[in-house]
Design a protein around this motif. Structure first.
Motif, PDB file in Angstrom:
ATOM      1  N   CYS A  32     -58.778  26.588  36.629  1.00 14.78           N
ATOM      2  CA  CYS A  32     -58.593  25.550  35.544  1.00 14.78           C
ATOM      3  C   CYS A  32     -57.456  25.077  35.142  1.00 14.78           C
TER       4      CYS A  32
ATOM      5  N   THR B 176     -59.947  19.593  31.292  1.00 18.62           N
ATOM      6  CA  THR B 176     -61.165  20.022  31.548  1.00 18.62           C
ATOM      7  C   THR B 176     -61.744  20.905  30.414  1.00 18.62           C
ATOM      8  N   GLN B 177     -63.033  21.464  30.619  1.00 20.44           N
ATOM      9  CA  GLN B 177     -63.641  22.402  29.078  1.00 20.44           C
ATOM     10  C   GLN B 177     -62.516  23.237  28.660  1.00 20.44           C
ATOM     11  N   CYS B 178     -61.708  23.775  29.522  1.00 23.45           N
ATOM     12  CA  CYS B 178     -60.815  24.902  29.282  1.00 23.45           C
ATOM     13  C   CYS B 178     -59.704  24.710  28.511  1.00 23.45           C
TER      14      CYS B 178
ATOM     15  N   ARG C 267     -54.923  16.793  34.024  1.00 23.06           N
ATOM     16  CA  ARG C 267     -56.295  16.892  34.114  1.00 23.06           C
ATOM     17  C   ARG C 267     -56.684  17.497  32.772  1.00 23.06           C
TER      18      ARG C 267
END
Length: 462
Positions: free
Chosen positions: A326, A300-302, A298
């Motif tokens: 996250c 994500t923004q993190c 995955r």
């Protein structure tokens, strides 16, 4: 005016709940009622470190971000010196005390036991860094010595952490040192360093099937400060070398059958990213590999993270990482526990701050993405960079302390010294103190003891 003893127990308990760690210890030592009040209130400590190497002992109790109480105990003749400092890892910032006729290990375990071995003290992570012995029987004797000194006292720990270079013989002793039913995970950690960066930007975790300690799983974690592709190669090769050192006959799993492997990269890193099109970190729906491996990936923004599990343990291992918001873990400044993020970002600084207490296994990577053990020259390059940054940071702290003087915790204040100044203890000090004690013992035997015996006989026969 109402005195402290006139307050009802309920009020004193509310006050104790808002005390810091050393204030609780001070209150606990005042009277029996206050001891019961303190013991009835829970207190959480994010991390505790205990180390013993080269006849030196370390206790570091972290109470918050950049807040910790540090005690280092060293042998000095027939006595020991205790260096006590607050929020500083340097011995030059410490106050010192001399305790005669004891050993660093005895004194260190006695202090650790008196401060932390109680069910009201909940420790999130307890880190052990013990001396590595060549012979297995020596390690076993040392473990038995620790158990003997601690007695029946146990620490309430959620996660147990040891360095990657630790002796596996000690793993059998930890269930007797900690309240094992509260322990969730045993972690072995290491660091892969690169001279161009001082902070971890990627991390690799893996679990091996059947690798447990009294029913608790062992997680191997490597924090890396460089390019993610170099990280992956370093991770695989270090794992391979680790298995050779431990005599494992299942070397094929490193490249073909990883039981559980988590790769995570924070969004703070400005270098090369984990490639979404890479076969190992492909960002797609759940898909299966050969031999039953399952991968979840995955972005994500993190940052980017990818989990790979062995099929038979898919459900159990997936639950461990699904709890995270996250998936980046301690590398994410937004969702990670603030203390954990601060702690692991500053982990490489121990090379300069605490040269003896950096038991994590250091490896370096070259531009050709090859790994090798850190040489003195490589370490010196990184130490020089850390030292420059550390000196700048200390200068700012000194200026802030001049404007806002620090309030030291109880037992760490300057007035608790034998003198109020930081002093150097010489051999003459120890010899004079020992000769003074032996002189008093001689006078007691020759003069005072016969007089005492005569008084006893006089009282009986008068």
């Amino acid at each position: 005016m109402v005195s402290w003893s006139q307050f009802p127990p309920e009020i004193r308990r509310k006050i104790a709940e808002n005390y810091d760690f050393m204030s609780r210890i001070s209150m606990r030592n005042t009277c029996h009622v206050d001891r019961q009040i303190v013991d009835s209130t829970k207190f959480r400590i994010p991390r505790v470190r205990f180390g013993y190497k080269e006849d030196k002992c370390l206790i570091c109790i972290y109470t918050g971000i950049e807040k910790f109480l540090r005690l280092e105990i060293q042998k000095f003749g027939s006595a020991v010196i205790i260096y006590k400092s607050e929020n500083s890892p340097y011995l030059t910032d410490s106050i010192r005390n001399l305790i005669p006729c004891t050993s660093p290990l005895n004194e260190g375990l006695l202090i650790l036991k008196s401060l932390l071995a109680h069910k009201s003290i909940q420790i999130s992570t307890m880190e052990w860094e013990l001396e590595r012995f060549d012979a297995k029987n020596e390690s076993f004797k040392f473990g038995k010595q620790i158990l003997k000194l601690l007695g029946k006292s146990k620490f309430h720990v959620k996660e147990l952490e040891v360095d990657m270079n630790s002796d596996d013989t000690f793993l059998s002793f930890y269930p007797k040192i900690c309240d094992w039913k509260h322990v969730e995970l045993v972690r072995k950690s290491g660091v892969s360093l690169y001279s161009e960066n001082m902070n971890p930007v990627t991390a690799h975790d893996y679990h091996r099937i059947g690798d447990v300690v009294s029913g608790k799983p062992i997680c191997y974690t490597y924090y890396c400060t460089h390019d993610p592709y170099a990280d992956r190669n370093v991770f695989i090769k270090i794992s391979y070398a680790y298995m050779i050192e431990n005599g494992s006959d299942k070397l094929h799993w490193v490249t073909h059958r990883e039981p559980s492997h988590l790769a995570r990269q924070g969004n703070e890193y400005d270098g090369n990213r984990l490639d979404p099109n890479d076969e190992d970190y492909k960002l797609s729906e759940e898909y299966r590999f050969e031999e039953g491996n399952v991968c979840y990936a995955r972005g994500t923004q993190c940052g980017v993270w990818a989990n790979r599990y062995f099929g038979t343990h898919e459900k159990e291992l997936k639950l461990i990482y699904d709890r995270e918001k996250c998936g980046i873990g301690s590398l994410c400044p937004k969702h990670a526990d603030p203390f954990d993020y601060w702690y692991y970002q500053n982990l490489p600084r121990r090379l300069v701050q605490e040269p003896l207490w950096n038991g994590f296994k250091c490896f370096f990577t070259s531009p050709e993405i090859e790994y090798f053990p850190a040489t003195p020259d490589d370490l010196e390059i990184l130490k020089r960079k850390i030292r420059v940054d550390e000196n700048r940071k200390r200068k700012v702290l000194m200026e802030n302390q001049q404007l806002n003087p620090m309030e030291y915790s109880w037992a760490f204040r300057r007035e608790n010294l034998m003198t109020s100044e930081v002093f150097e203890i010489s051999e003459d000090v120890v010899e004079k103190r020992e000769s003074r004690e032996s002189r008093w013992g001689t006078w007691l035997k020759i003069i005072f003891l016969p007089i005492l015996i005569s008084f006893v006989f006089y009282a009986i026969f008068y």
